[in-house]
Scaffold this motif. Structure first.
Motif, short mmCIF file in Angstrom:
data_model
loop_
_atom_site.label_atom_id
_atom_site.label_comp_id
_atom_site.label_asym_id
_atom_site.label_seq_id
_atom_site.Cartn_x
_atom_site.Cartn_y
_atom_site.Cartn_z
N TRP A 38 0.92 -1.17 -0.13
CA TRP A 38 -0.01 0.14 -0.02
C TRP A 38 0.90 1.30 0.02
O TRP A 38 1.62 1.41 0.81
CB TRP A 38 -0.90 -0.21 1.31
N GLU A 44 -5.52 9.25 -0.08
CA GLU A 44 -5.64 7.98 0.65
C GLU A 44 -4.66 6.72 0.09
O GLU A 44 -3.66 7.21 -0.60
CB GLU A 44 -7.28 7.32 -0.16
N ALA A 74 -7.05 -5.59 5.70
CA ALA A 74 -6.93 -5.58 4.35
C ALA A 74 -5.47 -5.70 3.87
O ALA A 74 -4.54 -4.97 3.96
CB ALA A 74 -7.56 -4.53 3.56
N ALA A 79 -5.93 -7.82 -2.13
CA ALA A 79 -6.68 -6.57 -2.61
C ALA A 79 -6.79 -6.51 -4.15
O ALA A 79 -6.11 -7.20 -4.88
CB ALA A 79 -5.97 -5.28 -2.21
N ASN A 85 -7.73 2.58 -0.09
CA ASN A 85 -8.22 2.62 1.28
C ASN A 85 -7.96 3.84 1.83
O ASN A 85 -6.90 4.28 2.37
CB ASN A 85 -7.41 1.58 2.02
#
Length: 377
Positions: A38, A44, A74, A79, A85
């Motif tokens: 991520w 975000e 998550a 994903a 997110n």
């Protein structure tokens, strides 16, 4: 894909060529352990898929930086492509390699040390296996998925340490010469002391602080050590899929509220997490504070929220202006912060770094330096 060139560059950035950690860094394929992660977008978290952009993948995973692999429950592995997110908290990551090596160095690992380490993506476990041999390494994590996937990825590069699903704050699966925790704890679990051989050493960070603690087990079953001069922060230990957010309801009530006490600070606005020593002192004196920040243009606001209902909203325009401070709840958290800043201004330093550490056999931890001391349990 020429990952070896990237790995050697990373090794040269982190350590000198004669270091015993150079070869592990230069020969461990970090991309195997972090295929997806991520990344922070403007508003975000955004999923990054390594194989979809090999050049960006190599640049990211062979940089000396932390990569977040799990947000709340998550995991990036699960994903959907293009996923975002906006508000979840990181719950697992691949720690920047330089910090992993720093923790191992503080552990003073010998060639015949049996070492327990926390798993995460498995990359840190891989470095340790390269350094010692997998038969000397035990790797544990509270998340069954992480243990399974890390074990498979370790096996794919020829490394087979002992892996276990285990809450690192509970009973541990063996006895060890070293315990290296890359998750943070509020106080030292008594199970660590029970699992350490006499003279064995643990290395960890204290939750909510930037403090690396090293301590050696003593004959009475306790341990003595110190707070190291380096600053570091790791995610807190968790016991389920996600961290609890006990201040969310308080945040909704007070983010624009007027306080019971309103004052003007004598110091410029500080976001405590930007100052390791100040944040660490504050966590020791008033543990459990959550920080939030926001603002538009030159106006900046910092919130401090505590599960007991105490809260602060401090707002300033410009970086040198004194903020207006609203406080409410049973404690005045900003006053605690101001006392710490008074001490720093008066003495030029705070006593947390370099403090002596004593852990009783039941896990009660005391930090002390000169006339200053604080006890955690």
């Amino acid at each position: 894909m020429d990952w070896e060139t990237h790995a050697r560059r990373l090794a040269a950035e982190v350590v000198r060529p004669e270091s015993r950690w150079y070869e592990p860094l230069a020969t461990t394929p970090r991309h195997v352990f972090v295929p997806r992660w991520w990344g922070r977008g403007e508003q975000e978290w955004e999923l990054r898929d390594g194989p979809a952009d090999p050049e960006a993948w190599m640049e990211a995973v062979y940089a000396n930086r932390t990569l977040v692999t799990r947000l709340g429950p998550a995991h990036a592995d699960h994903a959907e492509p293009g996923a975002t997110n906006p508000g979840a908290m990181p719950t697992s990551s691949s720690t920047l390699p330089g910090l992993v090596v720093t923790m191992y160095r503080h552990a003073m690992i010998a060639d015949d040390s049996r070492v327990l380490v926390t798993t995460g993506t498995g990359y840190g476990t891989a470095l340790l296996c390269r350094r010692l041999g997998a038969e000397w390494v035990t790797s544990v994590d509270v998340d069954p998925h992480l243990v399974q996937v890390a074990g498979e990825r370790l096996d794919s590069v020829g490394l087979r340490p002992y892996m276990a699903v285990c809450d690192v704050t509970g009973d541990l699966p063996g006895t060890y010469d070293r315990i290296v925790s890359t998750v943070s704890v509020r106080s030292v679990p008594a199970s660590w002391l029970a699992a350490l051989r006499p003279g064995g050493r643990f290395v960890t960070t204290l939750a909510g602080t930037g403090l690396i603690v090293t301590a050696d087990r003593t004959e009475d079953g306790g341990a003595v050590g110190r707070v190291e001069p380096d600053a570091a922060g790791f995610m807190r230990t968790r016991h389920g899929e996600d961290y609890e957010r006990p201040t969310d309801e308080l945040w909704e009530k007070v983010r624009d509220a007027d306080g019971e006490d309103v004052s003007t600070s004598r110091y410029p606005l500080l976001y405590p997490t930007d100052a390791w020593d100040v944040m660490s002192m504050l966590e020791l004196l008033a543990p459990g504070i959550e920080y939030r920040a926001g603002g538009e243009g030159e106006e900046r606001t910092v919130w401090m929220l505590h599960p007991d209902g105490s809260w602060v909203r401090a707002t300033a325009t410009g970086f040198l202006d004194s903020p207006t401070v609203h406080q409410g709840g049973p404690r005045r958290l900003w006053d605690v912060l101001e006392k710490i800043r008074h001490r720093l201004n008066r003495e030029g330093t705070l006593p947390v770094y370099g403090a002596r550490v004593r852990i009783d056999p039941d896990g009660v931890l005391t930090l002390s330096r000169g006339a200053w001391s604080v006890t955690l349990d």
